[in-house]
Design an enzyme around this catalytic site. Structure first.
Site, short mmCIF file in Angstrom:
data_model
loop_
_atom_site.label_atom_id
_atom_site.label_comp_id
_atom_site.label_asym_id
_atom_site.label_seq_id
_atom_site.Cartn_x
_atom_site.Cartn_y
_atom_site.Cartn_z
N ASP A 106 46.42 35.72 55.74
CA ASP A 106 46.45 34.91 57.28
C ASP A 106 48.15 34.70 57.70
O ASP A 106 48.31 34.17 58.77
CB ASP A 106 45.66 33.66 57.18
CG ASP A 106 46.10 32.81 56.37
OD1 ASP A 106 45.08 32.29 55.67
OD2 ASP A 106 47.33 32.59 55.69
N HIS A 121 47.70 40.55 48.36
CA HIS A 121 46.66 41.34 48.96
C HIS A 121 46.85 41.62 50.35
O HIS A 121 46.07 41.79 51.18
CB HIS A 121 45.25 40.37 48.96
CG HIS A 121 44.82 40.04 47.59
ND1 HIS A 121 44.17 39.12 47.45
CD2 HIS A 121 45.23 40.59 46.52
CE1 HIS A 121 43.61 38.84 46.21
NE2 HIS A 121 44.41 40.02 45.45
N CYS A 129 47.49 53.76 59.01
CA CYS A 129 46.49 54.81 59.19
C CYS A 129 45.87 54.94 57.62
O CYS A 129 46.52 55.34 56.46
CB CYS A 129 47.09 56.12 59.72
SG CYS A 129 46.13 57.51 59.66
N CYS A 132 46.97 59.05 56.99
CA CYS A 132 48.37 59.51 56.57
C CYS A 132 49.37 58.29 56.49
O CYS A 132 50.40 58.48 56.01
CB CYS A 132 48.87 60.10 58.07
SG CYS A 132 49.29 59.14 59.26
N CYS A 150 44.76 57.13 64.69
CA CYS A 150 46.02 57.29 64.51
C CYS A 150 46.83 58.25 65.49
O CYS A 150 46.38 59.17 65.74
CB CYS A 150 46.56 57.66 63.05
SG CYS A 150 47.98 58.11 62.64
N GLY A 190 43.90 26.13 45.41
CA GLY A 190 42.65 26.71 46.44
C GLY A 190 42.35 28.15 46.09
O GLY A 190 42.04 29.04 47.02
C1 BV8 Z 1 43.17 46.26 41.42
C2 BV8 Z 1 40.75 41.79 50.86
C3 BV8 Z 1 43.59 48.33 40.13
C4 BV8 Z 1 41.53 41.39 51.67
C5 BV8 Z 1 40.58 41.00 48.55
C6 BV8 Z 1 40.61 43.30 35.96
C7 BV8 Z 1 41.81 43.78 36.24
C8 BV8 Z 1 42.14 44.48 37.26
C9 BV8 Z 1 41.04 44.66 38.41
C10 BV8 Z 1 39.83 44.13 38.07
C11 BV8 Z 1 39.56 43.57 37.02
N1 BV8 Z 1 38.11 43.25 37.01
C12 BV8 Z 1 37.87 43.73 38.15
C13 BV8 Z 1 38.68 44.20 38.94
C14 BV8 Z 1 38.59 44.96 40.25
C15 BV8 Z 1 38.81 43.77 41.32
C16 BV8 Z 1 38.20 42.38 41.12
O1 BV8 Z 1 38.96 41.58 40.59
N2 BV8 Z 1 37.00 42.21 41.32
C17 BV8 Z 1 36.50 40.72 41.10
C18 BV8 Z 1 35.50 40.29 42.25
C19 BV8 Z 1 35.73 40.72 39.63
N3 BV8 Z 1 40.13 43.72 41.64
C20 BV8 Z 1 40.54 44.73 42.59
O2 BV8 Z 1 39.82 45.53 42.93
C21 BV8 Z 1 41.88 44.74 42.99
N4 BV8 Z 1 42.57 45.85 42.88
O3 BV8 Z 1 43.02 45.69 40.42
O4 BV8 Z 1 43.30 47.65 41.41
C22 BV8 Z 1 42.02 48.67 39.70
C23 BV8 Z 1 41.12 49.32 40.77
C24 BV8 Z 1 39.79 49.64 40.33
C25 BV8 Z 1 39.40 49.14 39.35
C26 BV8 Z 1 39.98 48.38 38.23
C27 BV8 Z 1 41.34 48.14 38.60
C28 BV8 Z 1 42.21 44.29 44.38
C29 BV8 Z 1 41.97 42.94 44.61
C30 BV8 Z 1 42.18 42.50 46.01
C31 BV8 Z 1 40.73 42.62 46.77
N5 BV8 Z 1 40.93 41.97 48.29
N6 BV8 Z 1 40.57 40.83 49.91
C32 BV8 Z 1 40.75 40.29 52.69
O5 BV8 Z 1 39.80 41.12 53.32
O6 BV8 Z 1 40.91 39.22 52.90
S1 BV8 Z 1 40.15 39.78 47.68
C33 BV8 Z 1 39.57 38.24 48.27
O7 BV8 Z 1 39.26 37.56 47.07
C34 BV8 Z 1 40.60 37.50 49.23
O8 BV8 Z 1 41.79 38.37 49.57
C35 BV8 Z 1 40.99 36.35 48.46
O9 BV8 Z 1 42.46 36.15 48.52
C36 BV8 Z 1 40.89 36.69 46.86
C37 BV8 Z 1 40.41 35.60 46.19
O10 BV8 Z 1 39.72 34.68 46.63
P1 BV8 Z 1 39.89 33.21 46.73
O11 BV8 Z 1 41.30 33.17 47.59
O12 BV8 Z 1 40.39 32.56 45.28
O13 BV8 Z 1 38.97 32.48 47.62
P2 BV8 Z 1 37.68 31.98 46.95
O14 BV8 Z 1 36.73 31.86 48.38
O15 BV8 Z 1 36.83 32.78 46.04
O16 BV8 Z 1 37.88 30.53 46.49
C38 BV8 Z 1 38.44 29.49 47.17
C39 BV8 Z 1 38.68 28.08 46.47
O17 BV8 Z 1 39.34 27.12 47.20
C40 BV8 Z 1 37.33 27.82 45.66
O18 BV8 Z 1 37.82 27.42 44.41
C41 BV8 Z 1 37.34 26.26 46.56
O19 BV8 Z 1 36.81 25.48 45.63
C42 BV8 Z 1 38.83 26.03 46.83
N7 BV8 Z 1 38.77 25.20 47.98
C43 BV8 Z 1 37.97 25.22 49.02
N8 BV8 Z 1 38.43 24.20 50.04
C44 BV8 Z 1 39.64 23.79 49.30
C45 BV8 Z 1 39.86 24.57 48.33
N9 BV8 Z 1 41.11 24.27 47.41
C46 BV8 Z 1 41.96 23.34 47.84
N10 BV8 Z 1 41.86 22.87 49.06
C47 BV8 Z 1 40.67 22.91 49.77
N11 BV8 Z 1 40.83 22.34 51.04
ZN ZN Z 2 47.41 58.97 60.60
#
Ligand code: BV8
Ligand code: ZN
Length: 251
Positions: A106, A121, A129, A132, A150, A190
């Site tokens: 954000d 992220h 695109c 491309c 695109c 967070g």
């Molecule tokens: C990748 C898109 C290589 C943008 C997002 C092991 C190693 C590597 C990869 C993996 C692995 N195991 C699994 C994987 C695959 C995967 C993954 O991690 N899956 C998970 C679900 C198990 N990872 C990937 O695919 C990553 N790529 O590793 O490439 C690869 C490829 C294929 C296979 C293997 C390896 C890419 C990860 C990026 C994904 N994109 N979003 C968008 O649309 O926004 S992720 C998404 O979750 C968001 O971006 C967000 O940033 C992210 C994490 O979430 P949080 O920010 O923690 O938010 P959440 O709601 O979960 O929690 C909020 C927290 O805040 C809570 O704890 C709550 O209590 C707290 N809270 C609430 N209010 C407050 C507060 N804290 C403080 N103050 C408050 N007021």
């Molecule tokens: Zn393009």
């Protein structure tokens, strides 16, 4: 858990720290009015993340995914940084070596004045695109739900966020690991620490000898590894920490 005693210790170790790294997640933007992903009222409470935040999801449901990002952009456009964002930005100015690593897309950290920000992220403002890679920096009006193509190749334009199954930007991830390894203090604020490889960073810092501090009103997947846990929100804890540091910094 004795919050006052823990706060005292946390302030001490921050004052002694030469290098600080901070990992933030959606919780830091919650008090700005942006829902998190996995909380009960979160974006993914009703929707399947893999369907929405993945290349396959985009190919299969281009309009659904585009609508979802346009709706999020419209919400974010109305939101301001909160006191947690501002406190993190001001803390950066007080510490010699400070790196902010964010999973958030954000850009509220930058709006609050944070300078050294690693976006693991991507960001939701820019587009590129799908076919491309042509980048489109100018934000597209969030009210426009028509599907943009695109100008370069006619391909499908997509938001410049990192989807599940996509590699994280190399430079940002490399720098994040370096800053975690050299940090004396590593904050995780967070984030549910459920998404990899970002969730590895606090443990990399700990293994390299940093004090690791979690600020989150709820327990997370890595709470048990923390040296300190403040069960507070980001906007509650960070301004208090900042105030105590300012008091102790030599004038
Ligand atoms: C990748 C898109 C290589 C943008 C997002 C092991 C190693 C590597 C990869 C993996 C692995 N195991 C699994 C994987 C695959 C995967 C993954 O991690 N899956 C998970 C679900 C198990 N990872 C990937 O695919 C990553 N790529 O590793 O490439 C690869 C490829 C294929 C296979 C293997 C390896 C890419 C990860 C990026 C994904 N994109 N979003 C968008 O649309 O926004 S992720 C998404 O979750 C968001 O971006 C967000 O940033 C992210 C994490 O979430 P949080 O920010 O923690 O938010 P959440 O709601 O979960 O929690 C909020 C927290 O805040 C809570 O704890 C709550 O209590 C707290 N809270 C609430 N209010 C407050 C507060 N804290 C403080 N103050 C408050 N007021
Ligand atoms: Zn393009």
């Amino acid at each position: 858990m004795n919050v006052i005693k823990d706060l005292e210790s946390i302030i001490e170790i921050i004052c002694d720290a030469k290098s600080i790294a901070v990992l933030t997640g959606a919780g830091v933007s919650a008090e700005s009015g942006i829902r998190t992903f996995r909380d009960p009222d979160g974006f993914w409470a009703k929707l399947n993340p893999a369907e929405l935040a993945s290349a396959n999801g985009f190919i299969a449901n281009r309009q659904l995914v585009w609508d979802w990002y346009q709706e999020r952009r419209a919400i974010i456009a109305e939101c301001q940084p909160n006191s947690g964002h501002y406190a993190i930005a001001k803390l950066e100015a007080l510490v010699d070596d400070f790196t902010l690593i964010t999973q958030n897309v954000d850009r509220l950290h930058q709006s609050a004045g944070s300078r050294n920000v690693l976006e693991l992220h991507g960001n939701i403002i820019d587009n590129h695109c799908f076919d491309c890679g042509q980048t489109y920096e100018n934000a597209i009006d969030p009210r426009d739900h028509s599907l943009p193509n695109c100008q370069n190749c006619g391909g499908k334009i997509r938001p410049s966020v990192v989807w599940f199954g996509e590699m994280l930007p190399e430079y940002e991830m490399e720098q994040a690991v370096i800053s975690a390894q050299k940090s004396d203090v590593f904050f995780t604020i967070g984030t549910s620490a459920e998404v990899y490889p970002a969730a590895n960073l606090p443990l990399i810092a700990k293994d390299a000898g940093a004090y690791v501090i979690e600020i989150n009103p709820n327990p997370t997947a890595i709470s048990s590894y923390m040296d300190y846990v403040l069960r507070m929100t980001s906007a509650q804890a960070m301004p208090v920490i900042l105030e105590e540091i300012i008091k102790r910094k030599p004038k």
